[in-house]
Design a protein around this motif. Structure first.
Motif, short mmCIF file in Angstrom:
data_model
loop_
_atom_site.label_atom_id
_atom_site.label_comp_id
_atom_site.label_asym_id
_atom_site.label_seq_id
_atom_site.Cartn_x
_atom_site.Cartn_y
_atom_site.Cartn_z
N ALA A 173 0.83 -1.21 0.00
CA ALA A 173 0.00 0.00 0.00
C ALA A 173 0.86 1.25 0.00
O ALA A 173 0.54 2.25 -0.67
CB ALA A 173 -0.92 -0.01 1.21
N THR A 177 1.03 4.11 -2.92
CA THR A 177 0.65 5.48 -2.58
C THR A 177 1.77 6.47 -2.87
O THR A 177 1.55 7.52 -3.49
CB THR A 177 0.25 5.57 -1.10
N LEU A 209 -3.00 2.21 7.57
CA LEU A 209 -2.10 1.08 7.68
C LEU A 209 -2.17 0.44 9.07
O LEU A 209 -2.17 -0.78 9.20
CB LEU A 209 -0.66 1.53 7.41
#
Length: 215
Positions: A173, A177, A209
């Motif tokens: 992730a 990002t 997260l």
């Protein structure tokens, strides 16, 4: 071109091309053409393509890991034996990465370079660059083991296997990002009229997260 400037030009060209095209797809000839140097200069300064790839990572990580050591020292002193908060532990990395005395540099140059580094890190996993992972573990394993000890302490409810998978889900992730941070912030500005900076992006990313890691 002086030796120091030659090495810098090669590194600049290499990191840009590697992040745009990938490691396997970028030849030394591509790099020397972009850098304006001859092939012998790469061999002289770095020895091989693998060592050049490692040098690109080292340029990002040497200063970062030195500062992270100091950040961990301060954080561990403040804990006084208490269980650390996971979100605070996760914030240690962006806090260290974004340290700068110049806000313009922080918003523009740091965001650009963080994006490049995260693309390179993702490629190191996706393109079978085992020598990079070995190099990172050998050169920076000590400081990241300290960091991971804090992550472990902050998530005592997880098994080591669960923690392994969730760390890599977080990494995925984060790579997505940050490697596309410019495009994401431009989209947010268009959709919502907000002018976000990289610090605000982290303030939104870290709680996400942390919640996923502990789900």
């Amino acid at each position: 071109m002086a030796n120091k400037e030659t090495a810098k030009a090669i590194l600049n060209a290499a990191e840009e091309l590697f992040s745009e095209k990938g490691f396997a797809e970028t030849s030394l000839r591509n790099i020397t053409t972009k850098a304006g140097v001859n092939l012998a200069a790469v061999n002289y300064h770095f020895g091989s393509k693998k060592e050049l790839i490692q040098a690109v990572f080292a340029r990002f990580l040497n200063a970062f890991c030195q500062q992270l050591e100091a950040t961990l020292d301060d954080f561990e002193k403040q804990l006084s034996g208490e269980i650390p908060d996971l979100n605070k532990v996760l914030m240690l990395l962006p806090t260290t990465a974004l340290q700068s005395d110049n806000k313009t540099e922080l918003d523009d140059n740091h965001r650009h370079r963080l994006g490049i580094f995260m693309r390179l890190l993702g490629l190191a996993y996706n393109q079978g660059q085992g020598h990079v992972r070995k190099f990172l573990k050998q050169e920076y394993g000590t400081v990241f083991n300290r960091y991971m000890a804090l992550v472990t302490a902050a998530s005592p409810q997880l098994t080591n296997e669960d923690r392994f998978w969730r760390i890599h889900f977080m990494l995925g992730a984060t790579v997505f990002t940050l490697s596309g941070a410019d495009a994401l912030m431009a989209m947010a500005e268009h959709e919502f009229g907000i002018d976000a900076d990289i610090g605000e992006l982290f303030s939104k990313l870290i709680p996400f997260l942390g919640a996923g890691f502990q789900a």
